[in-house]
Design a protein around this motif. Sequence first.
Motif, PDB file in Angstrom:
ATOM      1  N   SER A  31       0.854  -1.185   0.000  1.00 20.37           N
ATOM      2  CA  SER A  31       0.000   0.000   0.000  1.00 20.37           C
ATOM      3  C   SER A  31       0.892   1.238   0.000  1.00 20.37           C
ATOM      4  O   SER A  31       2.046   1.176   0.443  1.00 20.37           O
ATOM      5  N   PRO A  32       0.387   2.350  -0.492  1.00 19.46           N
ATOM      6  CA  PRO A  32      -0.925   2.534  -1.139  1.00 19.46           C
ATOM      7  C   PRO A  32      -0.965   1.878  -2.516  1.00 19.46           C
ATOM      8  O   PRO A  32       0.075   1.540  -3.070  1.00 19.46           O
ATOM      9  N   GLN A  90      -4.497  10.674  -4.695  1.00 12.70           N
ATOM     10  CA  GLN A  90      -4.549  11.380  -3.418  1.00 12.70           C
ATOM     11  C   GLN A  90      -5.484  12.593  -3.467  1.00 12.70           C
ATOM     12  O   GLN A  90      -6.012  13.018  -2.437  1.00 12.70           O
TER      13      GLN A  90
END
Length: 533
Positions: free
Chosen positions: A290-291, A532
Amino acid sequence: MTKYICITGGVVSSIGKGITSASIGRLLRSFGLKVAAIKIDPYLNWDSGTLNPYQHGEVFVTYDGMETDLDLGHYERFLDVELPGVSNITTGKVYSAVIEKERKGEFLGACVQIIPHITDQIKSMIREVAAEGNYDVLMVELGGTVGDIESQPFLEALRQLRNEEGFENVMFTHVTFVPYLDAAKEFKTKPTQHSTKELRSMGINPDMIVTRSPKPIDDALRMKIAHFCDVGYDAVVHTPDADSIYEVPLVLNNFDVGNFINNRLNLGIDTNPNKLNEWAEVVDKLKIRSPVVTIGIVGKYVEYEDAYISIRESLHHAAAEVGVKMNIEYFSSDVDELNKNELKHLDGILVPGGFGERGLKGKLEAVDYALDNNVPIFGICLGMQCMIIEIARRNGLTDANSTEFDAETPYPVIDMMEEQKKVKNMGGTMRLGQYDCKLVPDTKTSEAYNVPEVKERHRHRFEFNNDYRDKLESLGVTISGTTPDDFLVEIIEVKDHPWFVGCQFHPEFKSRPNRPHPLFVSFVDAANNYRQN
């Protein structure tokens, strides 16, 4: 003197000979040896240029312009080298060379036969690669499986090679499949036994056996294989399915393969396993969970992932560099209408290369979606051309097209290179191989590369039409890379878009797990920023 490691396969094809060969090569490279690899393809095609991607996967292009088998991509990525086109030997090349010699009278009236003329030509081609690079070790992978009619001349040539070069200079590694039967709850070694027996009937005794299976086998099974196949216990190496193909050199190292080869070929090297630390670090970076960044590949061969294998690997290399996990989803462009709702969760879109009109509509719609939604998009070869076509159509040039798809288009924004217009044959008629590209300062491309000029590999016939250069620049297209003489457009961008880059070349052929390609890194980084936000 160059040492040779010959890789053969048994039981089934596509068992992993290429990865095995590349991984052994990587292991030897970590010991400071100069290593290269050859792929022998027993088909009659002269090269891979016209092979169906659904059957053979992508066509890998070498720096000197040879269209080759995808395994050369594995070799280059694992060994971190650039291989010449002669590293892919086909039956077509072998027979063409022998027939040409016969027509020139080089055999002085002799009856030309498989032995010695064909086998001598095969050995000559192998030695040519060894001599060209002055390698310490040359991996020689034979495609297909032992027992194939097409492979017999090559097996005979390799048998002769060991006799001529000497036992301590040539070793054989046989890769076989060990199936697991759910009904019996056990592995079966009989296919490996029969495959090895078939190889020995050709006069070749394997020095090492690499077994493949979905999960690990135990020591008792390794001992059984060693006993029935007449090799030592330490010569039976098992490589079960791994999360990443880049783990295989580490698996081989755990079986002390480096020391085995060092002793068998009398290499006289220090096989300290710590020299694989750098590779282990690369593998660790690839394991990040992750991410997650999700990239959609919109192409017409998506049912068979190997058709885009270098692109897939390049995305993973870049993700490891950026520090994210790569999740790739495939969308067929060969549809009446691309379902754009299915694209909404994507962090980035990649439109790959290709030939022919089939699947064009879906690629154009993917470009349209990226423009409307400010989604990072990367166009490669035909993907870049689709970008140009779609931008032109959105800005008044309604019927803009490539002359590949519409010879009568009123706005041929993509057109064939002049020198190709009279060419009739399909194979080997394109701009192929490595060319210089001059970068334009203060662009996303120049920021990604951070150098003024690069070398990239091409495989295409059609180009950005310079007659529309000024028009497209007025529509917001930035030409960020050209040939050094500024004549051919190599890279384009779009102003006022988070990341909209198309390149005429194939950057995926130069990406390495330890040296990801700058454009892929920039693209994945942009996709991560989009995620994001």
